[in-house]
Design an enzyme around this catalytic site. Structure first.
Site, short mmCIF file in Angstrom:
data_model
loop_
_atom_site.label_atom_id
_atom_site.label_comp_id
_atom_site.label_asym_id
_atom_site.label_seq_id
_atom_site.Cartn_x
_atom_site.Cartn_y
_atom_site.Cartn_z
N CYS A 134 48.59 -39.36 61.25
CA CYS A 134 47.49 -38.87 60.44
C CYS A 134 47.55 -37.36 60.17
CB CYS A 134 46.18 -39.29 61.10
SG CYS A 134 44.81 -39.36 59.95
N ARG A 186 36.42 -41.77 52.47
CA ARG A 186 37.35 -41.90 53.60
C ARG A 186 37.93 -43.31 53.61
NH1 ARG A 186 37.35 -37.67 56.86
NH2 ARG A 186 38.62 -38.69 58.40
N HIS A 223 46.06 -44.98 63.88
CA HIS A 223 45.69 -44.68 65.26
C HIS A 223 45.63 -46.03 65.96
CE1 HIS A 223 44.41 -40.57 64.21
NE2 HIS A 223 43.96 -41.09 63.10
#
Ligand code: GLN
Length: 243
Positions: A92, A126, A191
């Protein structure tokens, strides 16, 4: 001895990203492969040629901004080590920093290392949620599971993606690609943390790190029943077959 370096662990460590380093270390130790983990942060001496595996986690825009200048001072040596086969996992925010730049939502341009031909711009929404990609490991197609949460949308230049999106948004929610792969550099938005959730990927990185030491070792299989069950449970929940 494998030498692993966790870069900026105090600043880049979102959603348990440190678990990636722990999984890498543990899966070496469980096989009696000597491994040392070194933490390095702002202003500290780093010698990328001495490391076999470097991990960069995710961070907020604020942390990325703090790190950019420090990382830039080490750019040439980092790039040289990458060209010589250094194994890197960047998640990320760390992934974005290896590209050309990251344009944040409030219009700041955070310069990247320009080691990878890609750039990132913040989108209006997002991209958040569970994600599954298909990637190739040692010639085999493997599903990799994780969780993404980023506003940055990445566009790849002349560089391969890490994999194809089977579920989730990936690099930008548009082109069906996720992450980036160059030599032994693996970048991803996932993640999870990524490596504990994907034991085979961890072992793939360990084998590459050993090869950097000219050790071509068939890794002893470990009992991954819990890891595989967790992976299968997530894939099942998302309507995908575990393979
Ligand atoms: N700040 C970056 C973004 O929102 C990276 C976030 C992250 O590392 N999870 O795109």
């Amino acid at each position: 001895m494998i030498s692993a370096c966790h870069l900026y662990p105090d600043l880049l460590n979102l959603y348990g990203d440190r678990g990636n380093v722990i999984a890498f270390q543990k899966r070496c130790q469980w096989r009696n492969i000597p491994v040392q983990v070194i933490n390095k942060s702002l202003g500290e001496n780093m010698d990328f040629n001495k490391y076999d595996f470097v991990f960069l986690g995710g961070g907020s825009d604020r942390e990325q901004n703090l790190i950019a200048a420090d990382l830039m001072k080490r750019r040439d040596q980092f790039k040289e080590a990458v060209e010589n086969g250094l194994v890197v996992l960047a998640i990320c925010g760390g992934y974005q920093l290896l590209g050309r730049y990251y344009l944040t939502g409030d219009g700041r341009r955070i310069p990247g290392l320009d080691i990878l031909d890609l750039y990132t711009r913040a989108g209006d929404t997002r991209l958040v949620g569970n994600a599954v990609i298909e990637m190739v490991q040692d010639g085999r197609r493997v599903k990799v599971v994780g969780f993404e949460n980023h506003s940055g949308q990445t566009t790849l230049g002349k560089i391969k993606p890490l994999g194809k999106v089977l579920y989730g948004k990936g690099n930008n929610g548009r082109d069906g690609l996720e992450g980036a792969r160059y030599k032994n550099v693996f970048c991803s938005y996932l993640h999870g943390p990524l490596l504990p959730k994907n034991a085979r990927l961890t072992d793939y990185l360990i084998r590459l790190a050993l090869r950097r030491r000219d050790v071509d070792l068939e890794l002893k299989p470990l009992d991954d029943i819990f890891e595989e069950r967790a992976r299968a449970a997530l894939l099942g929940r998302l309507g995908l077959k575990a393979n």
